[in-house]
Write a protein that holds these residues in place. Structure first.
Motif, PDB file in Angstrom:
ATOM      1  N   LYS A 394       0.822  -1.208   0.000  1.00 50.33           N
ATOM      2  CA  LYS A 394       0.000   0.000   0.000  1.00 50.33           C
ATOM      3  C   LYS A 394       0.854   1.255   0.000  1.00 50.33           C
ATOM      4  CE  LYS A 394      -3.896  -2.261   2.295  1.00 50.33           C
ATOM      5  NZ  LYS A 394      -4.787  -2.306   3.473  1.00 50.33           N
ATOM      6  N   ARG A 395       1.997   1.208   0.681  1.00 47.05           N
ATOM      7  CA  ARG A 395       2.876   2.384   0.719  1.00 47.05           C
ATOM      8  C   ARG A 395       3.368   2.737  -0.679  1.00 47.05           C
ATOM      9  NH1 ARG A 395       7.457   2.360   5.211  1.00 47.05           N
ATOM     10  NH2 ARG A 395       5.522   2.211   6.418  1.00 47.05           N
ATOM     11  N   GLU A 396       3.692   1.704  -1.467  1.00 45.68           N
ATOM     12  CA  GLU A 396       4.175   1.949  -2.824  1.00 45.68           C
ATOM     13  C   GLU A 396       3.054   2.473  -3.708  1.00 45.68           C
ATOM     14  OE1 GLU A 396       7.079   1.955  -5.953  1.00 45.68           O
ATOM     15  OE2 GLU A 396       7.098   2.080  -3.758  1.00 45.68           O
ATOM     16  N   LYS A 397       1.848   1.987  -3.507  1.00 47.96           N
ATOM     17  CA  LYS A 397       0.706   2.499  -4.268  1.00 47.96           C
ATOM     18  C   LYS A 397       0.493   3.990  -3.979  1.00 47.96           C
ATOM     19  CE  LYS A 397      -1.831  -1.925  -4.279  1.00 47.96           C
ATOM     20  NZ  LYS A 397      -1.909  -2.182  -5.709  1.00 47.96           N
ATOM     21  N   LEU A 540      -4.228   0.173 -23.456  1.00 42.99           N
ATOM     22  CA  LEU A 540      -4.212   0.407 -22.021  1.00 42.99           C
ATOM     23  C   LEU A 540      -5.216   1.481 -21.622  1.00 42.99           C
ATOM     24  CD1 LEU A 540      -2.561  -0.927 -19.750  1.00 42.99           C
ATOM     25  CD2 LEU A 540      -1.088   1.092 -19.764  1.00 42.99           C
ATOM     26  N   GLU A 541      -5.374   2.502 -22.483  1.00 40.79           N
ATOM     27  CA  GLU A 541      -6.376   3.534 -22.215  1.00 40.79           C
ATOM     28  C   GLU A 541      -7.776   2.932 -22.227  1.00 40.79           C
ATOM     29  OE1 GLU A 541      -4.292   7.452 -24.223  1.00 40.79           O
ATOM     30  OE2 GLU A 541      -5.317   6.026 -25.509  1.00 40.79           O
ATOM     31  N   GLY A 542      -8.045   2.088 -23.233  1.00 44.05           N
ATOM     32  CA  GLY A 542      -9.359   1.462 -23.329  1.00 44.05           C
ATOM     33  C   GLY A 542      -9.653   0.584 -22.135  1.00 44.05           C
ATOM     34  N   LYS A 543      -8.641  -0.127 -21.651  1.00 44.74           N
ATOM     35  CA  LYS A 543      -8.827  -1.007 -20.494  1.00 44.74           C
ATOM     36  C   LYS A 543      -9.329  -0.219 -19.296  1.00 44.74           C
ATOM     37  CE  LYS A 543      -6.106  -3.705 -17.183  1.00 44.74           C
ATOM     38  NZ  LYS A 543      -4.845  -4.441 -16.922  1.00 44.74           N
ATOM     39  N   PHE A 544      -8.670   0.888 -18.974  1.00 47.36           N
ATOM     40  CA  PHE A 544      -9.054   1.611 -17.759  1.00 47.36           C
ATOM     41  C   PHE A 544     -10.241   2.526 -17.976  1.00 47.36           C
ATOM     42  CE2 PHE A 544      -4.786   0.159 -16.658  1.00 47.36           C
ATOM     43  CZ  PHE A 544      -5.087  -0.443 -15.442  1.00 47.36           C
ATOM     44  N   LEU A 545     -10.509   2.912 -19.212  1.00 48.17           N
ATOM     45  CA  LEU A 545     -11.742   3.643 -19.492  1.00 48.17           C
ATOM     46  C   LEU A 545     -12.949   2.736 -19.228  1.00 48.17           C
ATOM     47  CD1 LEU A 545     -13.149   6.187 -20.535  1.00 48.17           C
ATOM     48  CD2 LEU A 545     -12.920   5.252 -22.858  1.00 48.17           C
ATOM     49  N   ILE A 546     -12.884   1.501 -19.714  1.00 46.89           N
ATOM     50  CA  ILE A 546     -13.979   0.561 -19.484  1.00 46.89           C
ATOM     51  C   ILE A 546     -14.112   0.264 -17.993  1.00 46.89           C
ATOM     52  CG2 ILE A 546     -14.794  -1.798 -19.897  1.00 46.89           C
ATOM     53  CD1 ILE A 546     -15.054   0.042 -22.312  1.00 46.89           C
ATOM     54  N   LYS A 547     -12.999   0.168 -17.282  1.00 48.33           N
ATOM     55  CA  LYS A 547     -13.061  -0.106 -15.856  1.00 48.33           C
ATOM     56  C   LYS A 547     -13.750   1.030 -15.094  1.00 48.33           C
ATOM     57  CE  LYS A 547      -9.396  -3.476 -15.121  1.00 48.33           C
ATOM     58  NZ  LYS A 547     -10.152  -4.337 -14.199  1.00 48.33           N
ATOM     59  N   ILE A 548     -13.572   2.260 -15.542  1.00 46.04           N
ATOM     60  CA  ILE A 548     -14.298   3.369 -14.913  1.00 46.04           C
ATOM     61  C   ILE A 548     -15.781   3.279 -15.280  1.00 46.04           C
ATOM     62  CG2 ILE A 548     -14.559   5.874 -14.804  1.00 46.04           C
ATOM     63  CD1 ILE A 548     -11.562   6.094 -15.365  1.00 46.04           C
ATOM     64  N   PHE A 549     -16.075   2.927 -16.547  1.00 45.11           N
ATOM     65  CA  PHE A 549     -17.477   2.754 -16.949  1.00 45.11           C
ATOM     66  C   PHE A 549     -18.186   1.761 -16.037  1.00 45.11           C
ATOM     67  CE2 PHE A 549     -16.590   3.751 -21.706  1.00 45.11           C
ATOM     68  CZ  PHE A 549     -16.707   5.111 -21.451  1.00 45.11           C
ATOM     69  N   THR A 550     -17.516   0.664 -15.724  1.00 47.21           N
ATOM     70  CA  THR A 550     -18.152  -0.408 -14.954  1.00 47.21           C
ATOM     71  C   THR A 550     -17.976  -0.240 -13.449  1.00 47.21           C
ATOM     72  OG1 THR A 550     -16.161  -1.786 -15.147  1.00 47.21           O
ATOM     73  CG2 THR A 550     -17.855  -2.051 -16.840  1.00 47.21           C
ATOM     74  N   GLY A 551     -17.269   0.820 -13.015  1.00 49.07           N
ATOM     75  CA  GLY A 551     -17.055   1.052 -11.587  1.00 49.07           C
ATOM     76  C   GLY A 551     -16.213  -0.026 -10.936  1.00 49.07           C
ATOM     77  N   ASP A 552     -15.283  -0.613 -11.698  1.00 47.13           N
ATOM     78  CA  ASP A 552     -14.532  -1.770 -11.214  1.00 47.13           C
ATOM     79  C   ASP A 552     -13.043  -1.585 -11.534  1.00 47.13           C
ATOM     80  OD1 ASP A 552     -14.494  -4.216  -9.926  1.00 47.13           O
ATOM     81  OD2 ASP A 552     -14.668  -5.360 -11.779  1.00 47.13           O
ATOM     82  N   LEU A 553     -12.454  -0.495 -11.016  1.00 45.36           N
ATOM     83  CA  LEU A 553     -11.065  -0.181 -11.341  1.00 45.36           C
ATOM     84  C   LEU A 553     -10.115  -1.272 -10.868  1.00 45.36           C
ATOM     85  CD1 LEU A 553      -9.546   2.152 -12.729  1.00 45.36           C
ATOM     86  CD2 LEU A 553      -9.106   3.095 -10.463  1.00 45.36           C
ATOM     87  N   ARG A 554     -10.240  -1.710  -9.622  1.00 43.05           N
ATOM     88  CA  ARG A 554      -9.518  -2.863  -9.066  1.00 43.05           C
ATOM     89  C   ARG A 554      -8.010  -2.791  -9.272  1.00 43.05           C
ATOM     90  NH1 ARG A 554     -11.713  -6.409  -6.426  1.00 43.05           N
ATOM     91  NH2 ARG A 554     -13.942  -6.230  -6.199  1.00 43.05           N
ATOM     92  N   ILE A 555      -7.403  -1.742  -8.746  1.00 43.26           N
ATOM     93  CA  ILE A 555      -5.939  -1.652  -8.749  1.00 43.26           C
ATOM     94  C   ILE A 555      -5.423  -1.568  -7.309  1.00 43.26           C
ATOM     95  CG2 ILE A 555      -5.745  -0.650 -11.050  1.00 43.26           C
ATOM     96  CD1 ILE A 555      -5.517   2.103  -9.745  1.00 43.26           C
ATOM     97  N   GLY A 556      -6.274  -1.935  -6.358  1.00 46.94           N
ATOM     98  CA  GLY A 556      -5.849  -1.954  -4.966  1.00 46.94           C
ATOM     99  C   GLY A 556      -5.919  -0.617  -4.269  1.00 46.94           C
ATOM    100  N   LEU A 557      -6.659   0.335  -4.855  1.00 42.44           N
ATOM    101  CA  LEU A 557      -6.804   1.657  -4.237  1.00 42.44           C
ATOM    102  C   LEU A 557      -8.170   1.771  -3.577  1.00 42.44           C
ATOM    103  CD1 LEU A 557      -5.416   4.369  -6.690  1.00 42.44           C
ATOM    104  CD2 LEU A 557      -4.430   3.590  -4.534  1.00 42.44           C
TER     105      LEU A 557
END
Length: 644
Positions: A394-397, A540-557
């Motif tokens: 978490k510190r590195e994040k 990579l942009e499309g991947k995280f754009l879709i993740k915001i659309f679905t409310g499922d970013l899931r990068i440990g934040l």
């Protein structure tokens, strides 16, 4: 076929002349023998005498207990029996379904019959490989057809297991316990073997643990695992069967993320039917192409289908020229329609949205490309997300996020900080995009020039919209004229595939997209916006754009880590950041105030909901005072404070 005449009865196949049952569902306690193809609960019973493989006999003993007369046969070695003066032999062939599963090749009176039981041709990790060649040219084939429709086509198991591993790591990184649901015999051991190189700590439900020990008695090896005792499972993966009473056990685990492993995951609504967060198509059965390939390899004179879509698959075989009929379903022979009408339907289904058109032109005007410079590029946001998701601490994040937000200011800072919590807008603003999975899928299919079936097969490898977008856009970029002929980058890699031609996307353009999607009414207005933007996205942009659309970013934040990053980036008190976010209900606006050193100005906004925070307990009132003021006790140097 005199000696091996058979009938379908009581859920199994019966050969009267040989007094032999094949996988009957009801216990047989009379003189008849019973062939048991494998030890799943719907194939075993308290029979008097059984013919099976050694592993199946061991599993039956573990699951049923009791005593029975056992004819344990090794694979590929014929055994001879005699019934009523008829000599006949049976040879067990590996079925590939689960460990110990067997097909039976029965030969009598110069005729032969192959009964498959459940099987699959694909090589599994924990079962013997299926081997039908010994039965080529048999007079009759009785085969299971669970997935006997063309839509049931499974991705490679290796790709599915990569998605399962990612699912587990993301859950653990988000302080959730990943729970993988699969049958305790066969599926669970396949999962366990599939996670060998994942480096994950694994817990097995009691029933899975018991049967896995039998696998090991037969020489199978697995990664390290422990028996689940019902206690805390933080940081570990739990493999257990999809039991009806599982919900009570899961509640004791706290935050969980569940996935079911089944061939029915091909159906879009599978995860809703099983009430899980994800569904992965890992099956112990043959898919539709596997069923076809099996029949071609055996080349029988007649085929009889059982279970699942038996009538549909028998019809398919007849269209291919085989003599086929269903045993377990009533079927009606039909004449095919003209080739012209069926080809017309196929053409209609394969059509995608046009490349141009009025709606696309409108979308391009709404998303007029803004100049992208330095850290205002959306690609930098996506790369930061990937970097944060790739580290465990978490510190590195917090460090990575703090370094990134330091480069932004004003509205872009507010927008991006909100996106890191997985939302396009602050929840307190009551603005939603109203994008369903079907609409996102339609846009991805149009951009990737994929049919719905092709897109579904891509999604099934990942059970994740963002990862699906990454693969689709990577393949699309590799087809772009002039793009380097290199393989797509690994999922989530910072080495992006070639960018589509034209200007890159800016943070401002993405925020503008969110506003337009919020304002657009209905799918027909939203779809052109999605298509145009995705065409301009790097993978990579499309991947995280879709993740915001679905409310499922899931990068440990979690929002608490975003608050820590804001405090670190701008050198302000974490307590002040938390207080401002609590009052504003807007992490983006909180970041802006922190950058401007104006957190003290945060206050309640009329008609906007505030966040809530659970009280932190302290032993005494003095402790509370010290935490809130930073002062020791009630003493003060201010004369006005004395005596209060």
């Amino acid at each position: 076929m005199s000696a091996v005449t058979f009938q379908y009865h009581r859920g199994g196949v019966y050969l009267p002349a040989l007094e032999l049952w094949l996988d009957p569902r009801e216990p047989q306690t009379g003189a008849d023998r019973v062939f048991v193809s494998h030890a799943h609960s719907d194939h075993i019973g308290e029979h008097r005498e059984v013919i099976s493989s050694a592993a199946t006999a061991a599993f039956m003993q573990a699951r049923l207990g009791g005593a029975r007369q056992e004819q344990v046969l090794p694979f590929d070695q014929p055994a001879t029996f005699e019934t009523g003066g008829i000599r006949w032999q049976v040879t067990l062939l590996p079925a590939g379904h689960i460990f110990g599963s067997a097909m039976s090749l029965i030969e009598a009176g110069g005729e032969s019959l192959l009964y498959t039981g459940d099987f699959k041709l694909r090589q599994g990790l924990s079962a013997e490989p299926c081997e039908p060649s010994r039965a080529r040219g048999t007079d009759a084939l009785i085969m299971e057809t669970t997935y006997g429709r063309p839509e049931y086509q499974f991705p490679p198991a290796s790709e599915v297991l990569k998605g399962v591993t990612r699912f587990c790591r993301e859950a653990i990184d988000n302080d959730e316990t990943p729970v993988l649901l699969g049958y305790s015999l066969g599926k669970s051991q396949e999962l366990l073997r599939g996670l060998t190189d994942a480096g994950l700590a694994i817990l097995l439900h009691e029933s899975v643990f018991k049967l896995t020990k039998i696998y090991e008695q037969f020489g199978q090896q697995f990664p390290a695992y422990q028996k689940f005792d019902g206690g805390p499972a933080g940081g570990k993966v739990l493999i257990c069967p999809p039991m009806s009473n599982l919900s009570a056990a899961l509640r004791k685990l706290g935050r969980v993320r569940t996935a079911v492993l089944t061939g029915w995951a091909v159906d879009p609504n599978c995860r809703f039917r099983y009430r899980t967060d994800a569904a992965f198509p890992l099956s112990d059965h043959a898919d539709f192409p596997g069923l076809i390939e099996f029949v071609k390899r055996v080349a029988p004179k007649r085929v009889f289908t059982l279970h699942g879509f038996a009538a549909d698959f028998a019809r398919t075989l007849r269209e291919m020229g085989f003599d086929a009929r269903a045993l377990s379903q009533e079927e009606q022979l039909t004449l095919p329609l003209t080739a012209g009408s069926s080809s017309r339907k196929a053409t209609e289904k394969s059509e995608t949205l046009p490349q141009g058109g009025t709606k696309s032109e409108i979308a391009r005007n709404l998303l007029a490309p803004a100049p992208v410079t330095g850290e205002a590029a959306f690609s930098t946001f996506a790369e930061t997300c990937a970097a944060i998701g790739s580290v465990g601490g978490k510190r590195e994040k917090v460090r990575l996020l703090a370094e990134y937000v330091q480069t932004l200011e004003g509205e872009p800072l507010a927008w991006v900080t909100t996106w890191f919590t997985g939302y396009p807008f602050a929840p307190s603003r009551n603005k939603v995009l109203q994008l369903g999975g079907a609409l996102i899928g339609e846009a991805l299919g149009a951009v990737g020039r994929l049919t719905p079936d092709e897109l579904r097969r891509t999604y099934l490898k990942h059970s994740d919209g963002g990862e699906t977008a990454f693969e689709v856009l990577s393949l699309n970029a590799s087809r772009t004229p002039g793009a380097p002929a290199s393989a797509p980058a690994p999922t989530g890699s910072l080495r992006a595939a070639p960018r589509p031609p034209g200007p890159g996307l800016s943070v401002d353009a993405i925020h503008h997209l969110f506003e337009q999607l919020h304002g657009a009414r209905g799918p027909s207005a939203k779809l052109p916006l999605l298509i145009d933007t995705l065409r301009r996205c790097a993978p990579l942009e499309g991947k995280f754009l879709i993740k915001i659309f679905t409310g499922d970013l899931r990068i440990g934040l979690k929002e608490g880590l975003v608050e820590e990053a804001i405090a670190t980036a701008f050198g302000v008190s974490l307590e002040a950041v938390r207080r401002a976010n609590l009052l504003l209900g807007d992490i983006g606006e909180t970041a802006r105030l922190a950058q401007q050193r104006r957190l003290a100005k945060a206050g309640l906004i009329p008609f906007r909901p505030v966040k809530f925070m659970l009280a932190s307990p302290e032993e005494t009132a003095t402790d509370i005072w010290e935490r809130m003021t930073g002062k020791s006790g009630f003493a003060s140097d201010d004369p006005a404070e004395k005596g209060r």
